[in-house]
Design a protein around this motif. Structure first.
Motif, PDB file in Angstrom:
ATOM      1  N   THR A  72       6.680  -9.967 -12.627  1.00  0.00           N
ATOM      2  CA  THR A  72       5.300 -10.470 -12.562  1.00  0.00           C
ATOM      3  C   THR A  72       4.799 -10.500 -11.121  1.00  0.00           C
ATOM      4  N   SER A  73       5.626 -10.978 -10.224  1.00  0.00           N
ATOM      5  CA  SER A  73       5.246 -11.052  -8.813  1.00  0.00           C
ATOM      6  C   SER A  73       4.962  -9.672  -8.231  1.00  0.00           C
ATOM      7  N   ARG A  74       5.843  -8.723  -8.498  1.00  0.00           N
ATOM      8  CA  ARG A  74       5.660  -7.375  -7.958  1.00  0.00           C
ATOM      9  C   ARG A  74       4.440  -6.679  -8.562  1.00  0.00           C
ATOM     10  N   LEU A  75       4.183  -6.899  -9.841  1.00  0.00           N
ATOM     11  CA  LEU A  75       2.986  -6.316 -10.457  1.00  0.00           C
ATOM     12  C   LEU A  75       1.708  -6.904  -9.844  1.00  0.00           C
ATOM     13  N   ASN A  76       1.725  -8.204  -9.577  1.00  0.00           N
ATOM     14  CA  ASN A  76       0.573  -8.827  -8.922  1.00  0.00           C
ATOM     15  C   ASN A  76       0.368  -8.278  -7.511  1.00  0.00           C
ATOM     16  N   LEU A  77       1.455  -8.114  -6.766  1.00  0.00           N
ATOM     17  CA  LEU A  77       1.358  -7.544  -5.425  1.00  0.00           C
ATOM     18  C   LEU A  77       0.794  -6.125  -5.476  1.00  0.00           C
ATOM     19  N   TRP A  78       1.271  -5.349  -6.429  1.00  0.00           N
ATOM     20  CA  TRP A  78       0.805  -3.967  -6.570  1.00  0.00           C
ATOM     21  C   TRP A  78      -0.673  -3.939  -6.951  1.00  0.00           C
ATOM     22  N   GLN A  79      -1.059  -4.800  -7.868  1.00  0.00           N
ATOM     23  CA  GLN A  79      -2.468  -4.879  -8.279  1.00  0.00           C
ATOM     24  C   GLN A  79      -3.352  -5.244  -7.084  1.00  0.00           C
ATOM     25  N   ASN A  80      -2.916  -6.190  -6.276  1.00  0.00           N
ATOM     26  CA  ASN A  80      -3.680  -6.585  -5.094  1.00  0.00           C
ATOM     27  C   ASN A  80      -3.797  -5.436  -4.099  1.00  0.00           C
ATOM     28  N   TYR A  81      -2.694  -4.730  -3.876  1.00  0.00           N
ATOM     29  CA  TYR A  81      -2.746  -3.594  -2.954  1.00  0.00           C
ATOM     30  C   TYR A  81      -3.703  -2.519  -3.471  1.00  0.00           C
ATOM     31  N   LEU A  82      -3.611  -2.187  -4.739  1.00  0.00           N
ATOM     32  CA  LEU A  82      -4.486  -1.158  -5.298  1.00  0.00           C
ATOM     33  C   LEU A  82      -5.955  -1.564  -5.219  1.00  0.00           C
ATOM     34  N   ALA A  83      -6.244  -2.841  -5.435  1.00  0.00           N
ATOM     35  CA  ALA A  83      -7.624  -3.322  -5.303  1.00  0.00           C
ATOM     36  C   ALA A  83      -8.098  -3.178  -3.859  1.00  0.00           C
ATOM     37  N   ASP A  84      -7.244  -3.547  -2.907  1.00  0.00           N
ATOM     38  CA  ASP A  84      -7.592  -3.385  -1.489  1.00  0.00           C
ATOM     39  C   ASP A  84      -7.819  -1.916  -1.153  1.00  0.00           C
ATOM     40  N   TYR A  85      -6.933  -1.073  -1.637  1.00  0.00           N
ATOM     41  CA  TYR A  85      -7.062   0.361  -1.372  1.00  0.00           C
ATOM     42  C   TYR A  85      -8.337   0.923  -1.998  1.00  0.00           C
ATOM     43  N   ASP A  90      -9.608   3.879   3.660  1.00  0.00           N
ATOM     44  CA  ASP A  90      -9.308   4.184   5.064  1.00  0.00           C
ATOM     45  C   ASP A  90      -8.522   3.071   5.752  1.00  0.00           C
ATOM     46  N   ASP A  91      -8.752   1.844   5.335  1.00  0.00           N
ATOM     47  CA  ASP A  91      -8.052   0.708   5.943  1.00  0.00           C
ATOM     48  C   ASP A  91      -6.670   0.466   5.344  1.00  0.00           C
ATOM     49  N   HIS A  92      -6.429   0.949   4.132  1.00  0.00           N
ATOM     50  CA  HIS A  92      -5.184   0.608   3.442  1.00  0.00           C
ATOM     51  C   HIS A  92      -4.314   1.809   3.076  1.00  0.00           C
ATOM     52  N   GLY A  93      -4.807   3.004   3.255  1.00  0.00           N
ATOM     53  CA  GLY A  93      -4.052   4.189   2.871  1.00  0.00           C
ATOM     54  C   GLY A  93      -2.750   4.357   3.629  1.00  0.00           C
ATOM     55  N   ASP A  94      -2.764   4.049   4.913  1.00  0.00           N
ATOM     56  CA  ASP A  94      -1.551   4.220   5.709  1.00  0.00           C
ATOM     57  C   ASP A  94      -0.505   3.144   5.417  1.00  0.00           C
ATOM     58  N   ALA A  95      -0.884   2.090   4.703  1.00  0.00           N
ATOM     59  CA  ALA A  95       0.052   1.014   4.373  1.00  0.00           C
ATOM     60  C   ALA A  95       0.865   1.322   3.121  1.00  0.00           C
ATOM     61  N   TYR A  96       0.563   2.409   2.442  1.00  0.00           N
ATOM     62  CA  TYR A  96       1.222   2.716   1.172  1.00  0.00           C
ATOM     63  C   TYR A  96       2.747   2.743   1.298  1.00  0.00           C
ATOM     64  N   VAL A  97       3.247   3.415   2.304  1.00  0.00           N
ATOM     65  CA  VAL A  97       4.703   3.556   2.457  1.00  0.00           C
ATOM     66  C   VAL A  97       5.359   2.195   2.576  1.00  0.00           C
ATOM     67  N   ARG A  98       4.755   1.302   3.327  1.00  0.00           N
ATOM     68  CA  ARG A  98       5.308  -0.042   3.515  1.00  0.00           C
ATOM     69  C   ARG A  98       5.117  -0.877   2.239  1.00  0.00           C
ATOM     70  N   GLU A  99       3.969  -0.776   1.629  1.00  0.00           N
ATOM     71  CA  GLU A  99       3.626  -1.615   0.483  1.00  0.00           C
ATOM     72  C   GLU A  99       4.372  -1.225  -0.792  1.00  0.00           C
ATOM     73  N   VAL A 100       4.624   0.049  -1.003  1.00  0.00           N
ATOM     74  CA  VAL A 100       5.192   0.505  -2.267  1.00  0.00           C
ATOM     75  C   VAL A 100       6.616  -0.011  -2.479  1.00  0.00           C
ATOM     76  N   ARG A 101       7.353  -0.261  -1.426  1.00  0.00           N
ATOM     77  CA  ARG A 101       8.715  -0.743  -1.574  1.00  0.00           C
ATOM     78  C   ARG A 101       8.743  -2.115  -2.245  1.00  0.00           C
ATOM     79  N   TRP A 102       7.742  -2.948  -1.971  1.00  0.00           N
ATOM     80  CA  TRP A 102       7.694  -4.294  -2.564  1.00  0.00           C
ATOM     81  C   TRP A 102       7.102  -4.278  -3.956  1.00  0.00           C
ATOM     82  N   ARG A 103       6.649  -3.124  -4.386  1.00  0.00           N
ATOM     83  CA  ARG A 103       6.016  -3.057  -5.704  1.00  0.00           C
ATOM     84  C   ARG A 103       6.927  -2.385  -6.673  1.00  0.00           C
TER      85      ARG A 103
END
Length: 103
Positions: A72-85, A90-103
């Motif tokens: 549940t936590s990881r799905l929420n984190l992923w949903q938040n990242y995708l909403a930000d993206y 342009d502000d969040h695309g480069d964070a994908y590599v870092r963010e995807v590991r926690w999702r």
């Protein structure tokens, strides 16, 4: 491991600024199993896997609850990242590599 499973903590702080989660632990397990294991002691790795299985079996209910909370936590984190993206690629695309590991 028992302390972690029986605690309310989902993200368990380890020495050296590492964080333990069951998902992270199993990701490392799968990665190590898929390599040739030439850089680690195979006997110690096997022993660690056996201990992990014993603890997860002994505390099955706590283990399953922790897994459910982590999913549940990881799905929420992923949903938040995708909403930000979606709102600002342009502000969040480069964070994908870092963010995807926690999702």
């Amino acid at each position: 491991m028992e302390d972690y499973l029986l605690s309310d903590e989902l993200f368990w702080n380890l020495p050296g600024h590492s964080i333990l989660t069951l998902g992270g632990l199993y990701l490392v397990k799968v990665r190590l199993e898929s390599t040739s294991l030439i850089f680690i002691d195979k006997a110690r790795f096997s022993e660690a896997l056996n201990k992990l299985e014993l603890v997860s079996s002994k505390w099955r209910v706590a283990f399953e609850k922790k897994v459910q909370r982590e999913i549940t936590s990881r799905l929420n984190l992923w949903q938040n990242y995708l909403a930000d993206y979606w709102n600002s690629p342009d502000d969040h695309g480069d964070a994908y590599v870092r963010e995807v590991r926690w999702r």
